[in-house]
Scaffold this motif. Sequence first.
Motif, short mmCIF file in Angstrom:
data_model
loop_
_atom_site.label_atom_id
_atom_site.label_comp_id
_atom_site.label_asym_id
_atom_site.label_seq_id
_atom_site.Cartn_x
_atom_site.Cartn_y
_atom_site.Cartn_z
N PRO A 48 32.79 52.46 42.79
CA PRO A 48 32.61 51.01 43.00
C PRO A 48 32.47 50.26 41.69
O PRO A 48 31.74 50.64 40.80
CB PRO A 48 31.31 50.95 43.82
CG PRO A 48 31.19 52.29 44.45
CD PRO A 48 31.80 53.25 43.50
N GLY A 49 33.22 49.16 41.58
CA GLY A 49 33.09 48.29 40.42
C GLY A 49 33.97 48.64 39.25
O GLY A 49 34.10 47.83 38.33
N VAL A 50 34.60 49.85 39.25
CA VAL A 50 35.40 50.23 38.10
C VAL A 50 36.64 49.35 37.99
O VAL A 50 36.97 48.80 36.93
CB VAL A 50 35.78 51.72 38.18
CG1 VAL A 50 36.74 52.09 37.05
CG2 VAL A 50 34.54 52.58 38.08
N ARG A 51 37.38 49.19 39.09
CA ARG A 51 38.58 48.36 39.06
C ARG A 51 38.23 46.90 38.74
O ARG A 51 38.94 46.22 37.99
CB ARG A 51 39.30 48.41 40.40
CG ARG A 51 39.90 49.77 40.74
CD ARG A 51 40.85 49.64 41.93
NE ARG A 51 41.33 50.94 42.35
CZ ARG A 51 40.80 51.67 43.31
NH1 ARG A 51 39.72 51.22 43.95
NH2 ARG A 51 41.30 52.84 43.65
N MET A 52 37.11 46.44 39.32
CA MET A 52 36.73 45.05 39.06
C MET A 52 36.36 44.85 37.60
O MET A 52 36.68 43.81 37.01
CB MET A 52 35.56 44.68 39.97
CG MET A 52 35.16 43.22 39.89
SD MET A 52 36.54 42.10 40.34
CE MET A 52 36.75 42.52 42.06
N ARG A 53 35.73 45.82 37.00
CA ARG A 53 35.40 45.70 35.57
C ARG A 53 36.67 45.64 34.74
O ARG A 53 36.79 44.82 33.81
CB ARG A 53 34.53 46.89 35.14
CG ARG A 53 33.06 46.63 35.25
CD ARG A 53 32.28 47.71 34.50
NE ARG A 53 32.57 49.05 35.03
CZ ARG A 53 31.95 49.58 36.06
NH1 ARG A 53 31.02 48.90 36.68
NH2 ARG A 53 32.27 50.78 36.49
N HIS A 54 37.63 46.53 35.05
CA HIS A 54 38.89 46.50 34.31
C HIS A 54 39.60 45.16 34.50
O HIS A 54 40.16 44.60 33.54
CB HIS A 54 39.80 47.63 34.78
CG HIS A 54 39.32 48.99 34.39
ND1 HIS A 54 38.54 49.22 33.27
CD2 HIS A 54 39.51 50.23 34.97
CE1 HIS A 54 38.28 50.51 33.17
NE2 HIS A 54 38.85 51.14 34.19
N LEU A 55 39.57 44.64 35.71
CA LEU A 55 40.26 43.38 35.99
C LEU A 55 39.61 42.23 35.22
O LEU A 55 40.31 41.42 34.58
CB LEU A 55 40.23 43.11 37.50
CG LEU A 55 40.87 41.78 37.95
CD1 LEU A 55 42.34 41.74 37.56
CD2 LEU A 55 40.70 41.59 39.45
N LEU A 56 38.30 42.14 35.28
CA LEU A 56 37.62 41.04 34.58
C LEU A 56 37.82 41.14 33.08
O LEU A 56 38.06 40.12 32.40
CB LEU A 56 36.14 41.05 34.93
CG LEU A 56 35.77 40.70 36.38
CD1 LEU A 56 34.28 40.79 36.59
CD2 LEU A 56 36.27 39.31 36.74
N ASP A 57 37.71 42.33 32.54
CA ASP A 57 37.92 42.50 31.10
C ASP A 57 39.35 42.17 30.71
O ASP A 57 39.61 41.55 29.67
CB ASP A 57 37.56 43.93 30.68
CG ASP A 57 36.08 44.22 30.79
OD1 ASP A 57 35.30 43.25 30.84
OD2 ASP A 57 35.70 45.41 30.85
N GLY A 58 40.31 42.60 31.55
CA GLY A 58 41.70 42.29 31.26
C GLY A 58 41.99 40.80 31.32
O GLY A 58 42.71 40.24 30.46
N LEU A 59 41.43 40.13 32.32
CA LEU A 59 41.64 38.69 32.42
C LEU A 59 40.99 37.96 31.25
O LEU A 59 41.53 36.95 30.76
CB LEU A 59 41.07 38.17 33.74
CG LEU A 59 41.78 38.64 35.02
CD1 LEU A 59 41.09 38.07 36.24
CD2 LEU A 59 43.26 38.25 35.00
N THR A 60 39.85 38.44 30.78
CA THR A 60 39.21 37.82 29.63
C THR A 60 40.07 37.95 28.38
O THR A 60 40.27 36.97 27.64
CB THR A 60 37.83 38.47 29.38
OG1 THR A 60 37.03 38.34 30.56
CG2 THR A 60 37.12 37.81 28.22
N VAL A 61 40.60 39.15 28.16
CA VAL A 61 41.48 39.34 27.01
C VAL A 61 42.75 38.51 27.15
O VAL A 61 43.23 37.87 26.20
CB VAL A 61 41.80 40.84 26.84
CG1 VAL A 61 42.85 41.05 25.74
CG2 VAL A 61 40.55 41.63 26.52
N GLY A 62 43.32 38.47 28.37
CA GLY A 62 44.53 37.68 28.59
C GLY A 62 44.30 36.19 28.38
O GLY A 62 45.14 35.48 27.79
N ALA A 63 43.14 35.68 28.85
CA ALA A 63 42.83 34.26 28.64
C ALA A 63 42.67 33.95 27.16
O ALA A 63 43.08 32.88 26.68
CB ALA A 63 41.56 33.89 29.41
N ALA A 64 42.07 34.90 26.44
CA ALA A 64 41.93 34.70 25.00
C ALA A 64 43.30 34.66 24.32
O ALA A 64 43.54 33.84 23.41
CB ALA A 64 41.08 35.81 24.41
#
Length: 795
Positions: free
Chosen positions: A117-133
């Motif tokens: 639980p939470g592993v995919r969501m962590r990857h998604l949020l971190d990826g979106l943060t890097v992409g937004a940057a």
Amino acid sequence: MLLPPGLPVADPLGRPLALAVSASALVALPGAWSLWRAARASGRSSRGARLLAVGVVVALAGPLLALLCAWMLLADEWYDVREQRMMLAGLMSLGVIVGSPMLGWGLLRLPGIGDTPGVRMRHLLDGLTVGAAIFIFGWALIINPNSAWFPLPDRGGCIPVAVAASIAPLIVGLAMILAVRVPAPRRPIARAAVGAAAVSVAGTGLAVGICYDLVWMVLTGGLLLPAGVFLMAYKPRWREVRAEIGAPAPTSGLLTALLPVSAILVATVYQAVRSGGTLDVPTIVAGMFVGLLLVARQHLGYQDVKRYATRLADSERHFRELAHTDPLTGLSNRRGLLRTLFEDAVDGPPCTLLAIDLDGFKNINDMRGHDVGDDVLVEVGQRLRLNLRPGDVAARLGGDEFAVLMWAGPKDALEVAQRLLGVLAKAYQARQGMAYLSASIGLAGCARADSVPMLMRNADLALRFAKQRGKNRVEEYSAEYDEWLRRRTTVEHELRGAIERDELSVVFQPVVALPSMRPVGAEALIRWHHPQLGKINPDEFIPIAEESGLIQSVGMWVLNQACRQLARWLADGHDVWVSVNVSPRELHPAEYVNRVADVVRAHRVPLSRLVFEVTEQAVAEDLEELKIRLSTLRDMGARIALDDFGSGYSSLSQLRHLPVDILKIDHSLVRDMGRDARPAPMVDVVVRLGHRLGLEVIAEGIGDITQRQVVEQAGCRFGQGSLFGWGVPAEHMEALLASAQPLHNGHPLPGGGVGPAAAMAPPTPLPAQLPPPQAATPVSQPVGEVDSAAEMRKS
């Protein structure tokens, strides 16, 4: 899909567009088909792989649809019309807008990414943060219309292109996170992530190039699109990826967001400086989006920490219970019992500790296997659990040792302990049939102990006394036990050096022929006189020697002394034999026979002059092992005597097969006779039985004339007891031998002697009436001396 021949190209961008899109479609479609086949063949990774395949097809649908529209609408001539370019760019952007999220979610669904639980969501949020940057950094520094580096012309209306340009950096950021974060083996997933990012960027590049008249971007996108597809389709071994993702450690994601946030700060500061302190709408919206992502990531981190703390608490509780629980029976173990004693018993309510040991459990383990033994232990634990009061604590201390902590005084605990004896003595249903055993219980009150270790010691000491006093019983702790233990420890310590200090001695108790009372043999008895402890009774130190393993050295020392003295008597012309008592523990080692041979050889004593006495109890407990040793000694020429016969241990069927020459009637049977000078029933039976089996019989414990007369009337030809003398030193025994008249078949023979063979010959019928025997004057010895039967009796 090349344009038809003769199509006029009015715009220089028309031909590169046609070539780029056509080449991309022709090259990428086989890769997409290969990816789809690999997705269908995949196992547990089918869902993620199929999402990737569908995402690639959707992403390719945009350029193909745009090319189809260009073919249909611009067949006559290509005109550089703004609306036409925006329409084609919008169609290409549509594939990126729909296909890129499918590619991202397909990457997250691949095996090895993480199933907890939470592993995919962590990857998604971190990826979106890097992409937004990446988006903010690229917008503010590169493609912003006000940028000094690479400003794009202001061409309003290309909203799908802007949306695609906003989504592509997000897929790139997600690909970067997965390529770095995925545990090994990460190569297949890294290829898929880079390929998905390339497809998304290529589609966006084609749309931007068409919309903004950038030939190089169209050509670059046309080359990058098939490269990304083939990178995803190359060796798609996601089914082979079996990386086990464990529960993640709690993390807030701040370290991952540090670099993107720093890039955002640099970009916004640069834009603010360029624009006079203001920020445009895309930068503000992207910044707000990054803020929301960081908040969500912090919330997820909080949930991780909470979940991790809960899991840690559960694990700690679980392992604490394991550390204090016996895995076999489910009862508390020694550590758990000690914890309860220290936490609740110290300065707590009245309590009593019961130490329980199973009698005969070792035999079950040895004879029927440890599996059966485990079944019995489990059943014992169940019976203890069901027969205790609520709140009482049952524990298994190890092996077949149990304990019960009762919240009651010793009086009430004694009643429960007596009931537990009956419960534990019932038959046990095991794998190979029924098993039977009993229990011994030691009881100690908490009020009589100053500490928990002393309480445990008191209970163990009471249990030891229960074992010593016959087993299958309850013993309550008494202060006398401490004195007994100290005495026992001192005796054991001093016994280890008694031979070297010359504190041991051997005395000889005569065996006489009846009715003449002529001494024909002697039994060697050990004595110990300590300088400080005084005289120590054999009944006390012989069991200690057996338990401590000292009986081997003590027994061989007695045999040496007996053989040395026998050699002197034989050299002086006395026709006599000597018997020595042998403990079962002496006979167990195979080398005992060799040691006896060495001693006999050293003293030059014929083995026919030696009699080895073993108790009836020892033979009954370990028949086969002792039978082998006794048979070997008998084959060498020695004679074997069965001591304490009639005390109720051995069976008559065993007696026929034992390598025995002599039966020694137990003194209890000799004393059990009436005053009418008639044979006691058991003495008469034993004598007749021995003679019928071809064995000689010696009656022990003859203490008065009446007993001697009854033994003679029963037909017993040899006697031993206080009537004929206690154990005396060798010189006194020698005086008895010298003063006695020689015998021949039971009658005086002047100048002759009695050989052992004659003395132990088969009995001859006795006359109906015997002359009244004359009383022999016993040698003056302390009344406290004991006979051989009691000295070597097994504890």
